[in-house]
Design a protein around this motif. Structure first.
Motif, PDB file in Angstrom:
ATOM      1  N   ASP A  42       0.817  -1.208   0.000  1.00  0.00           N
ATOM      2  CA  ASP A  42       0.000   0.000   0.000  1.00  0.00           C
ATOM      3  C   ASP A  42       0.855   1.263   0.000  1.00  0.00           C
ATOM      4  O   ASP A  42       0.510   2.260  -0.648  1.00  0.00           O
TER       5      ASP A  42
ATOM      6  N   HIS B 161       2.166   1.904  -3.507  1.00  0.00           N
ATOM      7  CA  HIS B 161       1.144   2.515  -4.366  1.00  0.00           C
ATOM      8  C   HIS B 161       0.973   3.988  -4.035  1.00  0.00           C
ATOM      9  O   HIS B 161       0.822   4.835  -4.929  1.00  0.00           O
TER      10      HIS B 161
ATOM     11  N   GLY C 195       2.721   4.784  -7.089  1.00  0.00           N
ATOM     12  CA  GLY C 195       1.617   4.451  -7.975  1.00  0.00           C
ATOM     13  C   GLY C 195       1.861   3.228  -8.833  1.00  0.00           C
ATOM     14  O   GLY C 195       1.294   3.108  -9.918  1.00  0.00           O
TER      15      GLY C 195
ATOM     16  N   PRO D  21       2.402  -1.263  -8.962  1.00  0.00           N
ATOM     17  CA  PRO D  21       2.055  -2.487  -8.230  1.00  0.00           C
ATOM     18  C   PRO D  21       3.292  -3.188  -7.676  1.00  0.00           C
ATOM     19  O   PRO D  21       4.417  -2.966  -8.135  1.00  0.00           O
TER      20      PRO D  21
END
Length: 225
Positions: free
Chosen positions: A22, A25, A29, A31
């Motif tokens: 998380d 991200h 931004g 994965p």
């Protein structure tokens, strides 16, 4: 007494992966494509590897943004942490026992950020026994032995010189960091390394776990029985 946290006092297996995914991200931004090996590492060391592996600039600004994202995620989970992990058997009892001993100060040498360290212990009411002000935390350095040095310096400044410094953890990294500064090192085989592996890494004492409070206290403070 300088305690490690994860898999020494508490177990939040799997939570680090979610927080890192998380935070990645939030900062980049992108994965998750690579997850570092966590045991014994500092947050600063993990952040460098994590950002670099995902093509994100490894600058101090980015590292601090990553730390901020991790702290925000931990804050969001703070109320539910008791359901996301567990205190290891005997952890509460030995921290409580040592807090009754004269001239014993308990703090941390942990790869965690200071806020995460507090939240993880607070979830199981373990934080009352720890002097967080003098701990060595993973935001300081990529090298764990720097964390031990920081903790010893701060503890001596606040409490005066200590006759003995004991570093307790579940990985060879914990042991090596303690040995680097000539401390007594105690390996606890509650993580991913066996007692034999911790002994081979140089630990002065190895424990299967923390379940036998009198035996653990004697191992940590042999002169006190």
């Amino acid at each position: 007494m300088l305690w490690d946290i994860d898999l020494t006092l508490v177990d939040y297996s799997g939570l680090g992966r979610r927080w890192y995914t998380d935070a990645l991200h939030a900062v980049g931004g992108v994965p998750l494509r690579h997850l570092p090996s966590f045991p014994g590492r500092t947050e600063r060391s993990l952040a460098r590897e994590f950002l670099t592996a995902h093509g994100i600039e490894h600058s101090e600004e980015r590292v601090e943004l990553f730390f901020a994202a991790l702290t925000a995620l931990a804050e969001q989970d703070r109320a539910t942490l008791p359901s996301l992990g567990r205190a290891l058997v005997g952890a509460s009892e030995i921290l409580t026992e040592l807090s009754t001993r004269a001239n014993v100060v308990q703090s941390l040498v942990t790869g965690n950020l200071p806020e995460l360290a507090n939240y993880k212990l607070e979830a199981f009411d373990l934080h009352h026994h720890i002097d967080f002000e003098i701990g060595g935390y993973g935001s300081l350095s990529e090298h764990r032995h720097d964390l031990v040095a920081a903790a010893i310096t701060q503890a001596s400044t606040k409490h005066g010189d200590f006759e003995t410094v004991v570093v307790i953890g579940d990985t060879p990294h914990d042991v090596a960091a303690g040995l680097h500064h000539g401390t007594t090192t105690v390996g606890v085989a509650t993580g991913r390394f066996t007692a034999a592996e911790l002994e081979e890494s140089g630990a002065h004492v190895t424990l299967r776990d923390l379940s036998d409070t009198p035996a653990v206290a004697k191992a940590l403070l042999p002169q006190a029985g």
